[in-house]
Design a protein around this motif. Structure first.
Motif, mmCIF file in Angstrom:
data_model
loop_
_atom_site.group_PDB
_atom_site.id
_atom_site.type_symbol
_atom_site.label_atom_id
_atom_site.label_comp_id
_atom_site.label_asym_id
_atom_site.label_seq_id
_atom_site.Cartn_x
_atom_site.Cartn_y
_atom_site.Cartn_z
ATOM 1 N N ILE A 1 0.832 -1.215 0.000
ATOM 2 C CA ILE A 1 0.000 0.000 0.000
ATOM 3 C C ILE A 1 0.860 1.256 0.000
ATOM 4 O O ILE A 1 0.564 2.232 -0.697
ATOM 5 C CB ILE A 1 -0.949 -0.020 1.218
ATOM 6 N N PHE A 2 1.956 1.241 0.761
ATOM 7 C CA PHE A 2 2.770 2.440 0.919
ATOM 8 C C PHE A 2 3.764 2.665 -0.217
ATOM 9 O O PHE A 2 4.391 3.728 -0.279
ATOM 10 C CB PHE A 2 3.538 2.390 2.249
ATOM 11 N N LYS A 3 3.912 1.702 -1.096
ATOM 12 C CA LYS A 3 4.947 1.851 -2.129
ATOM 13 C C LYS A 3 4.635 2.991 -3.102
ATOM 14 O O LYS A 3 5.539 3.537 -3.739
ATOM 15 C CB LYS A 3 5.131 0.535 -2.885
ATOM 16 N N ASN A 4 3.362 3.373 -3.219
ATOM 17 C CA ASN A 4 2.987 4.461 -4.120
ATOM 18 C C ASN A 4 3.195 5.848 -3.510
ATOM 19 O O ASN A 4 3.032 6.853 -4.194
ATOM 20 C CB ASN A 4 1.508 4.314 -4.528
ATOM 21 N N GLU A 5 3.531 5.893 -2.217
ATOM 22 C CA GLU A 5 3.802 7.159 -1.520
ATOM 23 C C GLU A 5 2.650 8.153 -1.684
ATOM 24 O O GLU A 5 2.833 9.313 -2.037
ATOM 25 C CB GLU A 5 5.120 7.776 -1.995
ATOM 26 N N ASP A 6 1.467 7.683 -1.454
ATOM 27 C CA ASP A 6 0.269 8.511 -1.567
ATOM 28 C C ASP A 6 0.153 9.405 -0.331
ATOM 29 O O ASP A 6 0.088 8.919 0.800
ATOM 30 C CB ASP A 6 -0.967 7.613 -1.686
ATOM 31 N N GLU A 7 0.119 10.726 -0.535
ATOM 32 C CA GLU A 7 0.044 11.669 0.581
ATOM 33 C C GLU A 7 -1.248 11.519 1.387
ATOM 34 O O GLU A 7 -1.300 11.891 2.558
ATOM 35 C CB GLU A 7 0.167 13.108 0.074
ATOM 36 N N ARG A 8 -2.292 10.973 0.752
ATOM 37 C CA ARG A 8 -3.563 10.792 1.454
ATOM 38 C C ARG A 8 -3.466 9.763 2.575
ATOM 39 O O ARG A 8 -4.355 9.678 3.427
ATOM 40 C CB ARG A 8 -4.643 10.367 0.471
ATOM 41 N N LEU A 9 -2.393 8.982 2.578
ATOM 42 C CA LEU A 9 -2.241 7.938 3.596
ATOM 43 C C LEU A 9 -1.583 8.449 4.877
ATOM 44 O O LEU A 9 -1.604 7.769 5.898
ATOM 45 C CB LEU A 9 -1.407 6.784 3.033
ATOM 46 N N ILE A 10 -0.993 9.649 4.836
ATOM 47 C CA ILE A 10 -0.225 10.136 5.983
ATOM 48 C C ILE A 10 -1.128 10.369 7.193
ATOM 49 O O ILE A 10 -0.844 9.895 8.302
ATOM 50 C CB ILE A 10 0.537 11.425 5.613
ATOM 51 N N GLN A 11 -2.226 11.098 6.997
ATOM 52 C CA GLN A 11 -3.120 11.377 8.128
ATOM 53 C C GLN A 11 -3.787 10.116 8.684
ATOM 54 O O GLN A 11 -3.780 9.917 9.911
ATOM 55 C CB GLN A 11 -4.190 12.388 7.706
ATOM 56 N N PRO A 12 -4.342 9.208 7.839
ATOM 57 C CA PRO A 12 -4.898 7.961 8.397
ATOM 58 C C PRO A 12 -3.867 7.129 9.137
ATOM 59 O O PRO A 12 -4.186 6.494 10.150
ATOM 60 C CB PRO A 12 -5.411 7.220 7.153
ATOM 61 N N THR A 13 -2.621 7.142 8.646
ATOM 62 C CA THR A 13 -1.559 6.391 9.325
ATOM 63 C C THR A 13 -1.300 6.952 10.713
ATOM 64 O O THR A 13 -1.150 6.205 11.691
ATOM 65 C CB THR A 13 -0.266 6.427 8.485
ATOM 66 N N ALA A 14 -1.248 8.285 10.815
ATOM 67 C CA ALA A 14 -1.054 8.917 12.124
ATOM 68 C C ALA A 14 -2.206 8.594 13.063
ATOM 69 O O ALA A 14 -2.005 8.321 14.251
ATOM 70 C CB ALA A 14 -0.915 10.429 11.948
#
Length: 581
Positions: free
Chosen positions: A235-248
């Motif tokens: 999932i993280f290999k695409n470096e999608d910025e939308r994933l940063i907040q859900p990850t936090a």
């Protein structure tokens, strides 16, 4: 004596029913549970339609929030149609301009949990509606239904993953992440494989919810660690910025439930946080607090250092909760961090130390070096760290001195001489009273003999230093003559006058203002004209600042420290018509 029933039945369906109901509620606060049960009994026996009565609420001067709370308390005990209940809730919410979940989520949850048929109908209503608020009810229906019929409602959620509406797919994924699977390993594996298939089939827009689902499933079934790691990396290999907040958000909510192998993968995503993303930074602040709370200091050091180094424009001050906890409850961790960061060659880490100390409102923050980190290091390292403390913590004198003093006991003889000199000048010279008091406090405590010896030497050195200053104050050779003083004042006056003429020249913006300035002696007199003709003016007098200390002249040497009065900024204009002494 009239009962609650006797008082309510006559006003049922009238405009004063809710007012009467509210008054009875207030009178029976001490027996609130009995009151609620009696009201529910009246409704369930079809004597009073409570849902209908609350649905008729209007702006009659009674607080709408109060009636929302009252209806929420009664709702779980009512026998009513779910659609009628939703209509009533919507009506009350419109009157309050509040959010549904803040007022009624718990009440509606208890209401639906009483009968699986209510969950079924709530799910049907939410799917048939095109209103986003009803899509939120979909999550509620699946979660409550899964508590009553786990397998059936998990299957319903899985089926919704094939829906054409992306919002419904999103809500189904959220539902799957919040369901308690009651240790049903077979069911967990099934859901995990379904979600994994979605991730690998290119549903990028749903990655945040997919991530929450797989991590929730892992927490409930720990033998999925390998598959979870592989899926996270995918999932993280695409470096999608939308994933940063859900990850936090996930890292904060899971607290200490994730193993280091998965935790590190998620932490690594946060390095690319946008400094303007306030919500994510707030989550990161809480994550740092969690690392402190669960004694994961090593993870804390590595993450925080990498974060600050990779993001030079990111200040540690954006983590106020972490700093507060560090200063008030984790001083041992603070000392380790200060030592680590002063040993580092990275300026951004030394700056972070200064920002942490400056951010505290306390007048004195006592620091101590972490001696474990300093043991076995080459000659000069203790002095290097002491200089770092002196430079970066100079404004926080007690912090700087306390840290440097803690180095004395482990310093070599060569380092000790330089460290003692550093303590005296500039620290002790600049802050004589504060540091003297601190040293005297230290001598009252149990400290190493080597440290006590150095402190006594510094106190004696300070006393000798100021005694010599006083003894030399009377040397006439250090005093400039009156003519020399006058010459220097004239020189200063000429410099100020030239600077004024330069700044008020033809190209100066000050030319648009009509003014006249008269300066002489120890005051300035200003005439400000309030109209274009110059007939209406205001007179203002401003006293010059008076300085009383010794100064150094390029030619005359050092003036004696006795009082010397002089005026800065004094110059004379040719058109002076008034003199102020």
């Amino acid at each position: 004596m009239e009962t609650i029933k006797d008082k309510l039945l006559p006003v049922a369906g009238s405009d004063i029913f809710l007012e009467t109901f509210h008054q009875l509620y207030r009178e029976n606060l001490e027996k609130k549970d009995n009151f609620i049960q009696e009201i529910a009994s009246l409704h369930n026996n079809k004597l009073v339609d409570i849902v209908h009565e609350f649905n008729n609420y209007n702006d009659s001067g009674l607080n709408p929030i109060t009636f929302c709370q009252l209806f929420g308390e009664i709702l779980p005990f009512l026998q009513a149609d779910i659609q009628d209940v939703l209509n009533c809730i919507n009506h009350l919410i419109l009157k309050t301009n509040s959010e549904f979940f803040s007022l009624f989520s718990k009440s509606l949850e208890k209401f639906c949990a009483m009968d699986i048929a209510r969950c079924d109908k709530l799910l049907d209503i939410s799917l048939a509606s095109k209103v986003d608020d009803y899509f939120n009810l979909l999550v509620l229906a699946i979660i409550i239904g899964s508590r009553l019929q786990l397998n059936i409602y998990v299957e319903k959620a899985i089926e919704l993953l094939n829906n054409k509406n992306k919002v419904i797919i999103e809500k189904a994924l959220i539902s799957l992440s919040k369901i308690n699977y009651q240790s049903n390993k077979k069911l967990i594996n099934k859901v995990f494989n379904v979600v994994k298939t979605m991730a690998t089939n290119g549903h990028n827009e749903h990655y945040p919810s997919i991530l929450k689902s797989i991590l929730s499933l892992y927490i409930q079934k720990r033998d999925l660690e390998k598959q979870t790691i592989e899926l996270c990396l995918f999932i993280f290999k695409n470096e999608d910025e939308r994933l940063i907040q859900p990850t936090a958000e996930i890292l904060f909510e899971t607290k200490n439930d994730l193993p280091k192998s998965i935790y590190d993968i998620l932490l690594n995503v946060l390095f690319k946080v946008n400094p303007k993303d306030t919500l994510t930074l707030n989550y990161m602040d809480l994550i740092l607090c969690n690392l402190l709370e669960y004694n994961r200091e090593k993870d804390l050091y590595i993450f925080l250092e990498d974060l600050l180094i990779r993001n030079n424009n990111l200040s540690i001050k954006i983590f106020p909760l972490f700093i507060h906890k560090l200063l008030n409850n984790k001083t041992d961790i603070l000392n380790i961090l200060v030592t680590r960061w002063f040993l580092s060659s990275k300026i951004v880490l030394a700056k972070a130390v200064a920002e942490i100390i400056e951010d505290c409102n306390a007048e004195k923050i006592y620091l101590a070096s972490d001696k474990i980190q300093l043991q076995g290091l080459p000659e000069g390292i203790r002095l290097f760290v002491a200089k770092k403390a002196c430079g970066w913590l100079f404004k926080n004198k007690i912090s700087a001195v306390s840290f440097i003093v803690s180095l004395i006991d482990i310093a070599t003889d060569k380092e000790l001489e330089a460290i003692s000199s550093l303590l005296f000048n500039p620290l002790f010279i600049c802050y004589p009273q504060n540091i003297k008091e601190y040293f005297e406090e230290l001598l009252q405590q149990e400290i190493p003999e080597k440290t006590a010896m150095v402190i006594n030497q510094l106190l004696a050195q300070q006393e000798s230093f100021f005694k010599n200053l006083n003894d030399n104050a009377g040397i006439s050779e250090l005093k400039p003559s009156l003519s020399q003083r006058a010459q220097f004042e004239q020189y200063l006056s000429k410099l100020m006058n030239d600077a004024y003429k330069e700044k008020t020249g033809k190209n100066s913006i000050l030319q648009i203002f009509s003014h006249q300035t008269i300066l002489y002696g120890n005051s300035s007199i200003f005439y400000r004209y309030n109209n274009p003709e110059g007939t209406n003016k205001t007179r203002e007098i401003m006293k010059f600042q008076e300085f009383r200390h010794s100064i150094t002249y390029p030619i005359l040497g050092v003036l004696d420290p006795h009082t010397l009065n002089f005026n800065l900024g004094t110059y004379r204009t040719e058109d002076c018509d008034e003199i102020n002494n």
